[in-house]
Design a protein around this motif. Structure first.
Motif, PDB file in Angstrom:
ATOM      1  N   GLY A 292       0.741  -1.385  -0.143  1.00  0.00           N
ATOM      2  CA  GLY A 292      -0.090   0.205   0.003  1.00  0.00           C
ATOM      3  C   GLY A 292       0.750   1.084   0.126  1.00  0.00           C
ATOM      4  O   GLY A 292       0.172   2.217   0.185  1.00  0.00           O
ATOM      5  N   GLN A 293       2.235   1.119  -0.172  1.00  0.00           N
ATOM      6  CA  GLN A 293       2.903   2.486  -0.207  1.00  0.00           C
ATOM      7  C   GLN A 293       2.819   3.441  -1.334  1.00  0.00           C
ATOM      8  O   GLN A 293       3.241   4.503  -1.179  1.00  0.00           O
ATOM      9  CB  GLN A 293       4.334   1.912   0.172  1.00  0.00           C
ATOM     10  N   VAL A 294       2.317   2.808  -2.245  1.00  0.00           N
ATOM     11  CA  VAL A 294       2.226   3.728  -3.428  1.00  0.00           C
ATOM     12  C   VAL A 294       0.954   4.678  -3.176  1.00  0.00           C
ATOM     13  O   VAL A 294       1.077   5.980  -3.477  1.00  0.00           O
ATOM     14  CB  VAL A 294       1.721   3.190  -4.832  1.00  0.00           C
ATOM     15  N   SER A 295      -0.075   4.191  -2.751  1.00  0.00           N
ATOM     16  CA  SER A 295      -1.168   5.175  -2.096  1.00  0.00           C
ATOM     17  C   SER A 295      -1.689   6.288  -3.004  1.00  0.00           C
ATOM     18  O   SER A 295      -1.787   7.554  -2.824  1.00  0.00           O
ATOM     19  CB  SER A 295      -0.344   5.975  -0.998  1.00  0.00           C
ATOM     20  N   GLY A 296      -1.856   6.062  -4.420  1.00  0.00           N
ATOM     21  CA  GLY A 296      -2.617   6.817  -5.224  1.00  0.00           C
ATOM     22  C   GLY A 296      -1.616   7.542  -5.864  1.00  0.00           C
ATOM     23  O   GLY A 296      -2.096   8.398  -6.830  1.00  0.00           O
ATOM     24  N   ARG A 297      -0.241   7.506  -5.890  1.00  0.00           N
ATOM     25  CA  ARG A 297       0.648   8.507  -6.337  1.00  0.00           C
ATOM     26  C   ARG A 297       0.524   8.266  -7.998  1.00  0.00           C
ATOM     27  O   ARG A 297       0.959   9.069  -8.581  1.00  0.00           O
ATOM     28  CB  ARG A 297       2.038   8.062  -5.915  1.00  0.00           C
ATOM     29  N   LEU A 321       4.240  20.989  -6.977  1.00  0.00           N
ATOM     30  CA  LEU A 321       3.172  21.198  -6.369  1.00  0.00           C
ATOM     31  C   LEU A 321       2.630  20.496  -5.487  1.00  0.00           C
ATOM     32  O   LEU A 321       2.332  20.849  -4.363  1.00  0.00           O
ATOM     33  CB  LEU A 321       2.142  21.938  -7.213  1.00  0.00           C
ATOM     34  N   PHE A 322       2.273  19.230  -6.123  1.00  0.00           N
ATOM     35  CA  PHE A 322       1.705  18.192  -5.285  1.00  0.00           C
ATOM     36  C   PHE A 322       2.706  17.537  -4.275  1.00  0.00           C
ATOM     37  O   PHE A 322       2.157  17.024  -3.098  1.00  0.00           O
ATOM     38  CB  PHE A 322       1.332  17.054  -6.386  1.00  0.00           C
ATOM     39  N   GLY A 323       3.981  17.584  -4.483  1.00  0.00           N
ATOM     40  CA  GLY A 323       4.929  17.089  -3.302  1.00  0.00           C
ATOM     41  C   GLY A 323       4.994  17.711  -2.372  1.00  0.00           C
ATOM     42  O   GLY A 323       5.083  17.360  -1.309  1.00  0.00           O
ATOM     43  N   TYR A 324       4.736  19.181  -2.609  1.00  0.00           N
ATOM     44  CA  TYR A 324       4.909  20.198  -1.387  1.00  0.00           C
ATOM     45  C   TYR A 324       3.842  20.062  -0.764  1.00  0.00           C
ATOM     46  O   TYR A 324       3.918  20.090   0.655  1.00  0.00           O
ATOM     47  CB  TYR A 324       4.960  21.743  -1.939  1.00  0.00           C
ATOM     48  N   THR A 325       2.501  19.969  -0.939  1.00  0.00           N
ATOM     49  CA  THR A 325       1.226  19.794  -0.559  1.00  0.00           C
ATOM     50  C   THR A 325       1.372  18.462   0.370  1.00  0.00           C
ATOM     51  O   THR A 325       0.951  18.426   1.398  1.00  0.00           O
ATOM     52  CB  THR A 325      -0.035  19.840  -1.227  1.00  0.00           C
ATOM     53  N   ASP A 326       1.866  17.444  -0.152  1.00  0.00           N
ATOM     54  CA  ASP A 326       1.929  16.025   0.559  1.00  0.00           C
ATOM     55  C   ASP A 326       2.966  16.258   1.807  1.00  0.00           C
ATOM     56  O   ASP A 326       2.769  15.544   2.755  1.00  0.00           O
ATOM     57  CB  ASP A 326       2.414  14.985  -0.530  1.00  0.00           C
ATOM     58  N   VAL A 389      -5.476  18.236   6.686  1.00  0.00           N
ATOM     59  CA  VAL A 389      -4.161  18.065   6.456  1.00  0.00           C
ATOM     60  C   VAL A 389      -4.173  17.066   5.540  1.00  0.00           C
ATOM     61  O   VAL A 389      -3.180  16.924   4.433  1.00  0.00           O
ATOM     62  CB  VAL A 389      -3.531  18.151   7.508  1.00  0.00           C
ATOM     63  N   SER A 390      -4.558  15.854   5.662  1.00  0.00           N
ATOM     64  CA  SER A 390      -4.276  14.547   5.216  1.00  0.00           C
ATOM     65  C   SER A 390      -4.998  14.577   3.680  1.00  0.00           C
ATOM     66  O   SER A 390      -4.479  14.206   2.696  1.00  0.00           O
ATOM     67  CB  SER A 390      -4.638  13.425   5.980  1.00  0.00           C
ATOM     68  N   ALA A 391      -6.033  15.479   3.642  1.00  0.00           N
ATOM     69  CA  ALA A 391      -6.800  15.665   2.291  1.00  0.00           C
ATOM     70  C   ALA A 391      -6.367  16.604   1.274  1.00  0.00           C
ATOM     71  O   ALA A 391      -6.563  16.685   0.275  1.00  0.00           O
ATOM     72  CB  ALA A 391      -8.185  15.913   2.683  1.00  0.00           C
ATOM     73  N   THR A 392      -5.345  17.399   2.022  1.00  0.00           N
ATOM     74  CA  THR A 392      -4.806  18.568   1.123  1.00  0.00           C
ATOM     75  C   THR A 392      -4.270  18.249  -0.218  1.00  0.00           C
ATOM     76  O   THR A 392      -4.722  18.827  -0.997  1.00  0.00           O
ATOM     77  CB  THR A 392      -3.728  19.431   2.071  1.00  0.00           C
ATOM     78  N   PRO A 393      -3.318  17.218  -0.399  1.00  0.00           N
ATOM     79  CA  PRO A 393      -2.819  16.919  -1.855  1.00  0.00           C
ATOM     80  C   PRO A 393      -4.007  16.682  -2.768  1.00  0.00           C
ATOM     81  O   PRO A 393      -3.841  17.008  -3.806  1.00  0.00           O
ATOM     82  CB  PRO A 393      -1.778  15.855  -1.411  1.00  0.00           C
ATOM     83  N   TYR A 394      -4.920  15.892  -2.326  1.00  0.00           N
ATOM     84  CA  TYR A 394      -5.903  15.470  -3.113  1.00  0.00           C
ATOM     85  C   TYR A 394      -6.926  16.512  -3.305  1.00  0.00           C
ATOM     86  O   TYR A 394      -7.102  16.690  -4.704  1.00  0.00           O
ATOM     87  CB  TYR A 394      -6.758  14.319  -2.420  1.00  0.00           C
ATOM     88  N   VAL A 400      -6.485  22.397  -8.858  1.00  0.00           N
ATOM     89  CA  VAL A 400      -5.619  22.764  -9.982  1.00  0.00           C
ATOM     90  C   VAL A 400      -6.129  22.158 -11.357  1.00  0.00           C
ATOM     91  O   VAL A 400      -6.103  23.137 -12.248  1.00  0.00           O
ATOM     92  CB  VAL A 400      -4.214  22.129  -9.771  1.00  0.00           C
ATOM     93  N   LEU A 401      -6.345  21.219 -11.414  1.00  0.00           N
ATOM     94  CA  LEU A 401      -7.165  20.566 -12.563  1.00  0.00           C
ATOM     95  C   LEU A 401      -8.386  21.435 -13.156  1.00  0.00           C
ATOM     96  O   LEU A 401      -8.445  21.612 -14.206  1.00  0.00           O
ATOM     97  CB  LEU A 401      -7.451  19.155 -12.512  1.00  0.00           C
ATOM     98  N   ALA A 402      -9.247  21.760 -12.076  1.00  0.00           N
ATOM     99  CA  ALA A 402     -10.189  22.434 -12.498  1.00  0.00           C
ATOM    100  C   ALA A 402      -9.943  23.877 -13.023  1.00  0.00           C
ATOM    101  O   ALA A 402     -10.608  24.278 -14.088  1.00  0.00           O
ATOM    102  CB  ALA A 402     -11.302  22.554 -11.136  1.00  0.00           C
TER     103      ALA A 402
END
Length: 424
Positions: A292-297, A321-326, A389-394, A400-402
């Motif tokens: 489970g370490q990939v976790s949607g990346r 950007l996504f790495g920073y928020t993660d 905090v946990s949901a911030t990257p998603y 960003v896509l929108a």
């Protein structure tokens, strides 16, 4: 610009991009936007006192978290530039994590890197075989590969790791480190400058310090793959032929391009890059395979590729950007995310002003209202819930896509079925 070049070289005027030229950002404008973003971030740091949002450790962690996302996105870019949608990036990363840790544990970390790339490439080969040869829907094939990869690694992990020292049915024994490097002198100087707390200067020092402090050799390779991919795809005959398969495969075939061969190569390379991202997770980010370490990346990498408009440079910005928020999850997440609420409010106000200039008054009013609500959230609270905090990257991924949807132009034949000789 790149699609126009393709059109000229394959003699197909139908390949002209649909997006108007006025929407393209020049390099000076892009650099100005980045500088403005850094200045706003620095202002927020000074006002809120949240020094963690731009310190060296934060930036170093962000770089580490951005690498697997960027590699997955780069893999998606190679496949989609040849006209094959690769939703299977997640599964190919999973294969990379398992094969990399398995081989790295037995024969050393660099062997693990090579075998992990091969594991991901095997997933790419399966995807190419199903989609290119048998013309199966690309989305269906990608989802199937994700499920198969997860099932295969769950089956293989107990057989390979259970009973070994430090291993279990869900975890491999520890893998030897690849090692890292720090630029002597420069790293300490930037760290000292970052601790001064000066406006903008300290923030730039923190950003640069993260790029030269405790950097893995695999990170260096991954960063080099960004300009390397750009040069191959946009400056070589091989890249021109590959991209023509994603724009107009019938026209490419009429000029003697073996479309099947280039699609196969692109998707296999795509799988190898995603596998390398998986290796990074199981050897560099963590010195072991963990279920489970990939976790949607893989999916976030795909989003970074779309955000970057199917271009390596934009992809790198999206991954960063996504790495920073993660990274906010790992280092003072609640305090930093709370500070970034103020940054979000400022950006929304600036966006509202821009919409007014463009005479889009309804959109400007909605944007301003959202900005006021975000600022109210910031002003009336001292922290944000851990769930936020946990949901911030998603959440950032979706926002960003929108916001970038109006600027996107995928390859014209991306995901479309193709049969050899169909243009005759």
């Amino acid at each position: 610009m790149t699609t126009v070049t393709t059109a000229q070289d394959v003699n197909q005027p139908t390949l002209q991009p649909a997006a108007p030229a006025g929407r393209k950002l020049s390099l000076p404008v892009l650099l100005l936007i980045i500088a403005g973003g850094l200045a706003l971030t620095s202002l927020v740091r000074v006002v809120t006192g949240a020094d963690g949002i731009t310190n060296v450790s934060q930036m170093s962690t962000a770089l580490e978290l951005a690498v697997p996302i960027g590699l997955a996105g780069l893999g998606g870019l190679w496949a989609e530039r040849a006209g094959v949608v690769n939703i299977g990036l997640e599964g190919m990363m999973i294969l990379g994590t398992w094969f990399g840790a398995w081989a790295g544990y037995q024969w050393g970390p660099w062997t693990g890197v090579l075998v992990g790339i091969i594991g991901g490439a095997i997933g790419g080969l399966v995807h190419a075989f199903v989609t290119v040869t048998f013309n199966v829907n690309h989305i269906v094939s990608g989802v199937a590969i994700n499920i198969l990869a997860l099932g295969a690694t769950r089956y293989l992990a107990p057989l390979a790791f259970e009973g070994k020292e430090g291993g279990s049915a869900k975890q491999s024994p520890q893998v030897e480190s690849l090692g890292d490097f720090t630029v002597p002198g420069l790293s300490d100087a930037l760290s000292d400058l970052n601790h001064k707390g000066w406006f903008l200067v300290s923030d730039i020092a923190g950003l640069l310090g993260g790029l030269v402090t405790n950097v893995s050799w695999l990170t260096l390779i991954a960063v080099a793959l960004i300009p390397g991919s750009w040069w191959i795809l946009w400056r070589t005959a091989f890249g021109l032929r590959l991209r023509s398969c994603g724009e107009n495969p019938v026209a490419a075939e009429s000029l003697g391009v073996n479309v099947y061969k280039y699609k196969y190569l692109a998707v296999i390379i795509s799988g190898g890059l995603a596998g390398l991202g998986g290796v990074f997770l199981s050897i560099v980010a963590n010195p072991f395979y963990l279920e489970g370490q990939v976790s949607g990346r893989g999916y976030i990498g795909l989003a970074a590729m779309i955000f970057g408009n199917w271009m390596p440079g934009g992809l790198a910005l999206g991954a960063g950007l996504f790495g920073y928020t993660d990274s906010l999850n790992l280092r003072g997440g609640s305090e930093n995310v709370h500070a970034l609420l103020l940054l979000g409010a400022l950006l929304l106000v600036i966006g509202a002003v821009w919409l007014v200039v463009r005479k889009k008054y309804t959109a400007a009013a909605i944007t301003l209202l959202i900005g006021v609500l975000v600022f109210t959230w910031y002003a009336t609270t001292n922290e944000v819930p851990n769930q936020v905090v946990s949901a911030t990257p998603y959440v950032i991924t979706l926002i960003v896509l929108a916001l970038s949807a109006q600027r996107l132009r995928m390859p014209k034949a991306d995901g479309l079925p193709y049969r050899k000789g169909q243009g005759k």
